[in-house]
Scaffold this motif. Structure first.
Motif, mmCIF file in Angstrom:
data_model
loop_
_atom_site.group_PDB
_atom_site.id
_atom_site.type_symbol
_atom_site.label_atom_id
_atom_site.label_comp_id
_atom_site.label_asym_id
_atom_site.label_seq_id
_atom_site.Cartn_x
_atom_site.Cartn_y
_atom_site.Cartn_z
ATOM 1 N N PHE A 56 -21.785 -20.999 -4.671
ATOM 2 C CA PHE A 56 -22.605 -21.239 -3.474
ATOM 3 C C PHE A 56 -24.103 -21.242 -3.761
ATOM 4 O O PHE A 56 -24.900 -21.563 -2.881
ATOM 5 N N GLY A 57 -24.481 -20.849 -4.990
ATOM 6 C CA GLY A 57 -25.898 -20.804 -5.323
ATOM 7 C C GLY A 57 -26.633 -19.818 -4.439
ATOM 8 O O GLY A 57 -26.228 -18.665 -4.294
ATOM 9 N N GLU A 58 -27.707 -20.274 -3.835
ATOM 10 C CA GLU A 58 -28.512 -19.417 -2.950
ATOM 11 C C GLU A 58 -28.005 -19.428 -1.511
ATOM 12 O O GLU A 58 -28.526 -18.710 -0.655
ATOM 13 N N THR A 59 -26.997 -20.249 -1.232
ATOM 14 C CA THR A 59 -26.444 -20.325 0.141
ATOM 15 C C THR A 59 -25.653 -19.061 0.456
ATOM 16 O O THR A 59 -24.930 -18.542 -0.392
ATOM 17 N N ASP A 60 -25.771 -18.597 1.696
ATOM 18 C CA ASP A 60 -25.025 -17.417 2.132
ATOM 19 C C ASP A 60 -23.532 -17.755 2.203
ATOM 20 O O ASP A 60 -23.127 -18.641 2.969
ATOM 21 N N PRO A 61 -22.675 -17.075 1.407
ATOM 22 C CA PRO A 61 -21.247 -17.419 1.404
ATOM 23 C C PRO A 61 -20.461 -16.838 2.590
ATOM 24 O O PRO A 61 -19.311 -17.229 2.816
ATOM 25 N N LEU A 62 -21.061 -15.895 3.306
ATOM 26 C CA LEU A 62 -20.338 -15.208 4.384
ATOM 27 C C LEU A 62 -19.851 -16.205 5.438
ATOM 28 O O LEU A 62 -20.606 -17.092 5.871
ATOM 29 N N ASN A 63 -18.577 -16.053 5.810
ATOM 30 C CA ASN A 63 -17.906 -16.884 6.825
ATOM 31 C C ASN A 63 -17.661 -18.325 6.367
ATOM 32 O O ASN A 63 -17.229 -19.158 7.181
ATOM 33 N N LYS A 64 -17.901 -18.616 5.083
ATOM 34 C CA LYS A 64 -17.554 -19.926 4.558
ATOM 35 C C LYS A 64 -16.034 -20.043 4.473
ATOM 36 O O LYS A 64 -15.323 -19.068 4.212
ATOM 37 N N ILE A 65 -15.525 -21.253 4.689
ATOM 38 C CA ILE A 65 -14.084 -21.496 4.648
ATOM 39 C C ILE A 65 -13.701 -22.005 3.260
ATOM 40 O O ILE A 65 -14.320 -22.943 2.737
ATOM 41 N N ILE A 66 -12.693 -21.378 2.663
ATOM 42 C CA ILE A 66 -12.177 -21.806 1.352
ATOM 43 C C ILE A 66 -10.662 -21.944 1.442
ATOM 44 O O ILE A 66 -10.034 -21.483 2.417
ATOM 45 N N HIS B 139 -16.044 -2.310 3.749
ATOM 46 C CA HIS B 139 -14.662 -2.095 3.309
ATOM 47 C C HIS B 139 -13.636 -2.523 4.354
ATOM 48 O O HIS B 139 -12.454 -2.664 4.029
ATOM 49 N N GLY B 140 -14.071 -2.742 5.575
ATOM 50 C CA GLY B 140 -13.149 -3.202 6.620
ATOM 51 C C GLY B 140 -13.120 -4.705 6.755
ATOM 52 O O GLY B 140 -12.476 -5.241 7.673
ATOM 53 N N SER B 141 -13.790 -5.400 5.847
ATOM 54 C CA SER B 141 -13.893 -6.859 5.973
ATOM 55 C C SER B 141 -12.588 -7.579 5.685
ATOM 56 O O SER B 141 -12.489 -8.793 5.889
ATOM 57 N N LEU B 142 -11.577 -6.882 5.184
ATOM 58 C CA LEU B 142 -10.273 -7.508 4.936
ATOM 59 C C LEU B 142 -9.267 -7.225 6.053
ATOM 60 O O LEU B 142 -8.076 -7.480 5.882
ATOM 61 N N ASP B 143 -9.732 -6.682 7.183
ATOM 62 C CA ASP B 143 -8.808 -6.374 8.280
ATOM 63 C C ASP B 143 -8.132 -7.627 8.812
ATOM 64 O O ASP B 143 -6.987 -7.584 9.273
ATOM 65 N N ASP B 144 -8.856 -8.753 8.783
ATOM 66 C CA ASP B 144 -8.249 -10.025 9.173
ATOM 67 C C ASP B 144 -7.440 -10.543 7.991
ATOM 68 O O ASP B 144 -7.994 -10.770 6.911
ATOM 69 N N PRO B 145 -6.119 -10.747 8.145
ATOM 70 C CA PRO B 145 -5.296 -11.200 7.012
ATOM 71 C C PRO B 145 -5.799 -12.503 6.384
ATOM 72 O O PRO B 145 -5.682 -12.695 5.172
ATOM 73 N N ALA B 146 -6.350 -13.405 7.190
ATOM 74 C CA ALA B 146 -6.815 -14.697 6.677
ATOM 75 C C ALA B 146 -8.270 -14.609 6.223
ATOM 76 O O ALA B 146 -9.125 -15.395 6.643
ATOM 77 N N SER B 147 -8.565 -13.637 5.384
ATOM 78 C CA SER B 147 -9.933 -13.448 4.894
ATOM 79 C C SER B 147 -9.894 -13.106 3.413
ATOM 80 O O SER B 147 -8.851 -12.776 2.861
ATOM 81 N N ALA B 148 -11.069 -13.176 2.797
ATOM 82 C CA ALA B 148 -11.161 -12.864 1.364
ATOM 83 C C ALA B 148 -12.544 -12.321 1.051
ATOM 84 O O ALA B 148 -13.530 -12.668 1.709
ATOM 85 N N LEU B 149 -12.580 -11.456 0.051
ATOM 86 C CA LEU B 149 -13.847 -10.983 -0.501
ATOM 87 C C LEU B 149 -14.054 -11.685 -1.837
ATOM 88 O O LEU B 149 -13.093 -11.944 -2.562
ATOM 89 N N ILE B 150 -15.309 -11.983 -2.181
ATOM 90 C CA ILE B 150 -15.587 -12.585 -3.485
ATOM 91 C C ILE B 150 -16.661 -11.780 -4.200
ATOM 92 O O ILE B 150 -17.444 -11.070 -3.561
ATOM 93 N N SER B 151 -16.689 -11.886 -5.510
ATOM 94 C CA SER B 151 -17.669 -11.148 -6.309
ATOM 95 C C SER B 151 -19.030 -11.841 -6.253
ATOM 96 O O SER B 151 -19.135 -13.026 -5.897
ATOM 97 N N VAL B 152 -20.063 -11.110 -6.624
ATOM 98 C CA VAL B 152 -21.419 -11.662 -6.646
ATOM 99 C C VAL B 152 -21.496 -12.858 -7.594
ATOM 100 O O VAL B 152 -22.084 -13.896 -7.272
ATOM 101 N N SER B 153 -20.882 -12.737 -8.772
ATOM 102 C CA SER B 153 -20.944 -13.838 -9.751
ATOM 103 C C SER B 153 -20.224 -15.070 -9.227
ATOM 104 O O SER B 153 -20.692 -16.202 -9.432
ATOM 105 N N ALA B 154 -19.088 -14.876 -8.540
ATOM 106 C CA ALA B 154 -18.367 -16.017 -7.956
ATOM 107 C C ALA B 154 -19.184 -16.657 -6.847
ATOM 108 O O ALA B 154 -19.202 -17.886 -6.698
ATOM 109 N N ALA B 155 -19.873 -15.833 -6.056
ATOM 110 C CA ALA B 155 -20.715 -16.362 -4.978
ATOM 111 C C ALA B 155 -21.858 -17.200 -5.549
ATOM 112 O O ALA B 155 -22.150 -18.294 -5.065
ATOM 113 N N LYS B 156 -22.509 -16.685 -6.609
ATOM 114 C CA LYS B 156 -23.631 -17.418 -7.210
ATOM 115 C C LYS B 156 -23.158 -18.704 -7.870
ATOM 116 O O LYS B 156 -23.816 -19.749 -7.772
ATOM 117 N N ALA B 157 -22.006 -18.635 -8.539
ATOM 118 C CA ALA B 157 -21.505 -19.803 -9.261
ATOM 119 C C ALA B 157 -21.095 -20.926 -8.321
ATOM 120 O O ALA B 157 -21.245 -22.105 -8.657
#
Length: 785
Positions: free
Chosen positions: A148-158, A128-146
Motif C-alpha cells: 500500500f506504500g504510504e496509503t492507509d491500509p485500514l478498511n481496505k478490501i482484499i 487486539h479486538g480488530s479480529l472480532d469480525d470473522p471477515a477481517s484480517a490484520l497485516i504486518s507493517v512490512s506487508a502494508a508498506k510493500a
C-alpha cells in the motif's frame, strides 16, 4: 609500549592472531545469542505451548504436530481451567492475495480469537479486538508498506486465495527474524476459513484428519507438566475404534523448546538445534584458546631475550608480584588492541556470515549486557593469554641471568610443544568434522531419488481453473513445444501431503496400527516424473478399472509382506483396490530417512500441484514464459508461481549445508590461527639457532639440510596431533551421524586427507622461515665470534 614497538613482528602476530580468535568468538556469540533468544520477544513466552501427539504407527511411536480441528473446542470445554487461550490455526504459509486488482504472494494463516493477545501483537493501527469480525484480517507493517506504500491500509478490501473478500482491520509490528512467526504477514480468522471451506464443513468424521495446529496459553498458576498430563487422552476419547489403535497421546511442547528441542524419536524429545549450540559454543571457545596459545607460546619462546630485563628489574627491587602485574598489563594492552581490531573484523565479516548462516545479525552496540560481557571477555582472555608468560618469566633468578649462566634447558620447550600439539589437535579435529559433514550431505544428495528431477516443475494450485481445463492447457503447451508431459497430484514429489491408517490386506494383524503415505495422482503422473516401475504397470486410460487400482512403492509392498503383489487386493477404508504396479522407492520426505510406505491412487479430482516436464529441446526461460501465458489465460485469478523440483529437493539439505559452511569457515580460521603461531615459533627458532645454522653452512650443509633441521620437529608435532585428533573426531562425529537413519561411514580417506593436508600446511608455513634462514649469509651470523 616499548616491547610492542621493539618486536614488531612478534606484536603483529600476537595482536592479529588474538583479533581473529576474538572475532570468531564474537561471531559465534552473536549467533548463539540469536538462537538462544528465539521467540523470547513474546510477552507470554514461558506460558505458551503447542499441542503435539504421539501415535503408534507401523510398530513405532511417531510425534505429529498437526491435530483434528474439533480438539480446540474439546480442550476449552473440558480442560478450560488450565488455559487462558486455546487457539486453532490452519493454512499457515504462502497465499495469493488480491490487492487493488494486483495479485501478490503473502505469507500468513487463519487463527481463532485470542491470537493477538497470546502473541502480544504490537498494534500500529487497530487493536487486539480488530479480529472480532470473522471477515477481517490484520497485516504486518512490512506487508502494508510493500502493498500500500504510504496509503492507509485500514478498511481496505482484499481477497485471499479463492475466498470471498475481507477487510483489513489492523496493522501490527513485524515479528523479529528469530521468531517462529517471523514470516506471518497476515492473520485472518479460523471462522472465515471454516465458513468458506466446503471440504472442512462436509467432513463426515472431523476427528480423523489432522490438518490444524493447536496453540495454548496456560493460566498463570498452572504447571505445564500437570496440564500436559491432564489432556493426554483428550483425543483418544473422541476418535473411532480404528484410530484408537494408534493410541494417540497428547502433550504440551513449551514455546521455550520449539526452536532448540524440536526433534522427537520414538515419542521422546532427542534434541534438535541445541546440538549446534553446543557444537559452535565449544568451537568458539577452542578457536579463542588457539589464539591464546599463540600468545603464550610466543611470549615464553622469547623468554631468553627478556631474561636480562627481568634480572635487572629484580636486582633494583622489583617484587615478583610487580613483574606479574607488568606482564598481565602487557597482556591486557595486547588484548585491548586485539579486541578493537576484532570489532572491525566482525563488521567486515558480518554480511558474509549472515549469508552463510541465513541470519540477520548485527553488533549490539547499544546493548549494555553486550559491553559487560565483552569487558569480562577481555579480562578473561588477558588472564588466560598472559598467565603462563607472567608466572614463567617472573620466576627467573636474577643471579643466574646476569651471570650469563641462565639456561632454559631442553625441558623449557616442552610446554610450547604441548601447546602446539593441542592447537593442531583442535584444528585437525575441526577439519575432519567438516569433511564428514560434507560427506554426509553428498551421500544423501547422491542417493537415488526414484524419479528424474531434470526440467521437472511444480506449480501449486489455489483454484480449480487449471483442473477444469486440464486437457486444453496441456494440449496448448505441448503444441507450443514448452512441455513434454503434464500431470496433477495431491502432493509434490518432494513431500507427502496425505496419509491414512485405513489400509488393510489379507495377512494384516488386526491389532496393528498403520500409517501409509497417500498420493492421489492423475494419468501420466508416473510418465511425467519418470518413476521407475519394478513390477506391473502404470495407471492407464486403456483400463477403466484403474479407478479402483493402486500402485505401491517397494517399502509398502515389503511392509505388507506381499511376495507377489501384482493382483493382490488391499482395502482402503473397506473399499477394495487392486495392486497393478510396484515402483522403486522415491525420496519424497527427508533424504536422510528410510522411505515411508506409500500408496498411489488414480484421482480425477482437483490436484494440489500441477507437475510439468519442460521440453528439453526448448530453452527453460522461453518455456516458462509460454507456461505462464497459458496458465494466466485459463486461471487469471491466481498469480503464476512455479518451483523447479531440483531446487525444492536442494532445500532439504539447507540446515546441514549451513552447518557445513559454518564449520568449514571456523575450521579455516582455526587452521590459520594455528599456522600464524607456527610461523612465529619457526621465526623464533630460526633466530635462536642462527649461529648454529651459520656453522652448519660453513661446514657444507645444503639448503635442504637446514630446511629439514628446522621443519622435522614441527612435522612430528603435527603428526602427533593427528593421532590425538582421530579418536576425538570418531567419538564426536559418530554421535552426530547416529541422528541420521540414512548416513555415510567414516572412510579412511577422510583421515588420510586430513593428515596429508595438515602436514602440507605445516610444511608450507614452516618452509618460509626455514628457507629464509637457510639462504642467509653465514658471515653475518658468525662475524662476532
Amino acid at each position: 609500549w616499548r616491547n610492542l614497538g621493539k618486536s614488531k613482528m612478534h606484536s603483529f602476530i600476537n595482536i592479529f592472531g588474538l583479533a581473529i580468535g576474538m572475532a570468531v568468538s564474537l561471531l559465534i556469540g552473536l549467533w548463539l545469542y540469536d538462537e538462544i533468544s528465539f521467540d523470547k520477544n513474546f510477552q507470554h513466552y514461558d506460558r505458551i505451548a503447542r499441542v503435539l501427539q504421539n501415535v503408534t504407527n507401523n510398530g513405532e511411536v511417531q510425534t505429529w504436530t498437526n491435530m483434528p480441528y474439533p480438539l480446540g473446542e474439546e480442550l476449552r470445554k473440558n480442560y478450560g481451567s488450565n488455559f487462558k487461550h486455546v487457539i486453532t490455526a490452519a493454512n499457515i504459509g504462502n497465499h495469493t492475495v488480491l490487492i487493488d486488482n494486483k495479485k501478490v504472494k503473502v505469507s500468513g494463516g487463519y487463527f481463532e480469537h485470542g491470537i493477538p493477545e497470546m502473541l502480544s501483537l504490537q498494534m500500529r493501527q487497530g487493536n487486539h479486538g480488530s479480529l472480532d469480525d470473522p471477515a477481517s484480517a490484520l497485516i504486518s507493517v512490512s506487508a502494508a508498506k510493500a502493498n500500500f506504500g504510504e496509503t492507509d491500509p485500514l478498511n481496505k478490501i482484499i481477497k485471499i486465495d479463492d475466498n470471498p473478500p475481507i477487510k483489513i482491520s489492523g496493522v501490527y509490528e513485524d515479528f523479529p527474524s528469530n521468531s517462529t512467526f517471523a514470516d506471518l504477514n497476515f492473520i485472518s480468522t479460523w471462522e472465515f476459513l471454516y465458513n468458506n471451506s466446503d471440504d472442512i464443513k462436509s467432513m463426515t468424521d472431523p476427528w480423523r484428519p489432522n490438518f490444524t495446529s493447536l496453540y495454548v496459553q496456560l493460566n498463570d498458576n498452572i504447571d505445564i507438566d500437570k496440564a500436559s498430563l491432564a489432556i493426554k487422552d483428550a483425543k483418544m476419547k473422541k476418535v473411532n475404534e480404528q484410530l484408537q489403535k494408534k493410541k494417540p497421546a497428547l502433550f504440551l511442547h513449551s514455546m521455550s523448546k520449539w526452536h532448540l528441542y524440536s526433534e522427537f524419536r520414538n515419542g521422546f524429545n532427542t534434541g534438535g538445534a541445541i546440538q549446534y549450540i553446543r557444537m559452535f559454543g565449544i568451537s568458539g571457545l577452542f578457536v579463542l584458546l588457539l589464539a591464546c596459545i599463540n600468545f603464550m607460546n610466543l611470549s615464553t619462546a622469547r623468554s631468553e631475550k627478556r631474561a636480562k630485563e627481568v634480572g635487572i628489574r629484580k636486582t633494583v627491587g622489583s617484587l615478583r608480584s610487580q613483574l606479574i602485574g607488568q606482564f598481565f598489563a602487557e597482556s591486557l594492552l595486547t588484548v585491548g588492541f586485539a579486541f578493537a581490531m576484532s570489532l572491525l573484523f566482525v563488521r567486515l565479516l558480518l554480511p558474509f556470515f549472515n549469508t552463510v548462516s541465513s541470519k540477520h545479525l548485527s553488533i549490539l552496540w547499544s546493548n549494555q549486557n553486550f559491553w559487560l560481557i565483552n569487558l569480562a571477555f577481555i579480562g578473561f582472555t588477558s588472564i588466560i593469554a598472559g598467565s603462563y608468560p607472567a608466572f614463567y618469566l617472573s620466576s627467573f633468578e636474577p643471579v643466574k641471568v646476569l651471570k650469563g649462566t641462565f639456561q632454559t634447558g631442553r625441558l623449557a620447550a616442552l610446554p610450547r610443544k604441548v601447546l602446539v600439539v593441542l592447537q593442531f589437535t583442535v584444528s585437525i579435529t575441526l577439519i575432519i568434522g567438516t569433511m564428514i559433514v560434507y560427506r554426509q550431505i553428498l551421500y544423501a544428495k547422491n542417493r537415488p531419488v526414484g524419479y528424474s528431477r531434470d526440467g521437472l516443475v511444480n506449480v501449486y494450485m489455489e483454484t480449480e481453473q487449471i483442473h477444469k481445463h486440464f486437457e486444453a492447457v496441456k494440449e496448448e503447451l505441448v503444441q507450443a513445444g514448452a512441455i513434454s508431459s503434464m500431470a496433477e497430484s495431491g502432493s509434490p514429489t518432494t513431500g507427502i501431503w496425505g496419509s491414512t491408517s485405513g489400509i488393510s490386506w489379507k495377512q494384516k494383524d488386526p491389532n496393528l496400527s498403520t500409517d501409509f503415505g497417500t498420493v492421489n495422482a492423475s494419468y501420466d503422473f508416473g510418465h511425467t516424473i519418470d518413476w521407475k516401475l519394478k513390477e506391473g504397470r502404470d495407471f492407464s486410460r486403456e483400463f477403466g478399472s484403474d479407478t479402483s487400482a493402486v500402485i505401491l512403492n517397494v517399502a509398502a509392498a515389503e511392509f505388507m509382506g506381499l511376495k507377489k503383489p501384482i493382483g493382490e487386493i488391499v482395502t482402503w477404508w473397506d473399499v477394495p483396490y487392486t495392486v497393478v504396479g510396484v515402483i522403486n522407492d522415491m525420496v519424497m520426505t527427508s533424504p536422510y530417512e528410510e522411505p515411508k510406505p506409500i500408496v498411489y491412487s488414480l484421482s480425477t479430482g482437483t490436484g494440489n500441484v500441477i507437475l510439468l516436464r519442460i521440453n528439453p529441446k526448448q530453452n527453460a526461460k522461453t518455456a516458462l514464459s509460454t507456461i505462464e501465458t497459458v496458465f494466466k489465460k485459463y486461471n487469471p485469478e491466481q498469480a503464476f508461481a512455479y518451483r523447479f523440483v531440483d531446487e525444492e529437493y536442494a532445500q532439504k539439505f539447507g540446515d546441514e549445508e549451513r552447518i557445513g559452511k559454518l564449520a568449514g569457515f571456523f575450521s579455516l580460521l582455526a587452521v590459520f590461527i594455528s599456522c600464524l603461531g607456527l610461523f612465529g615459533l619457526t621465526s623464533f627458532v630460526a633466530e635462536q639457532r642462527q649461529k648454529e645454522i651459520g656453522v652448519r653452512k660453513v661446514l657444507g650443509a645444503s639448503i635442504f639440510n637446514v630446511w629439514n633441521l628446522l621443519s622435522k620437529d614441527f612435522v612430528l608435532l603435527v603428526g602427533l596431533s593427528f593421532l590425538f585428533a582421530i579418536p576425538i573426531s570418531i567419538y564426536f562425529m559418530s554421535g552426530w551421524l547416529s541422528s541420521y537413519t540414512y548416513r555415510t561411514g567414516m572412510s579412511w580417506f577422510i583421515f588420510a586427507a586430513a593428515a596429508m593436508g595438515s602436514i602440507l600446511i605445516t610444511l608450507l608455513t614452516v618452509s618460509f622461515q626455514a628457507i629464509r634462514a637457510a639462504i642467509a649469509n653465514p658471515i653475518k651470523s658468525l662475524r662476532t665470534e
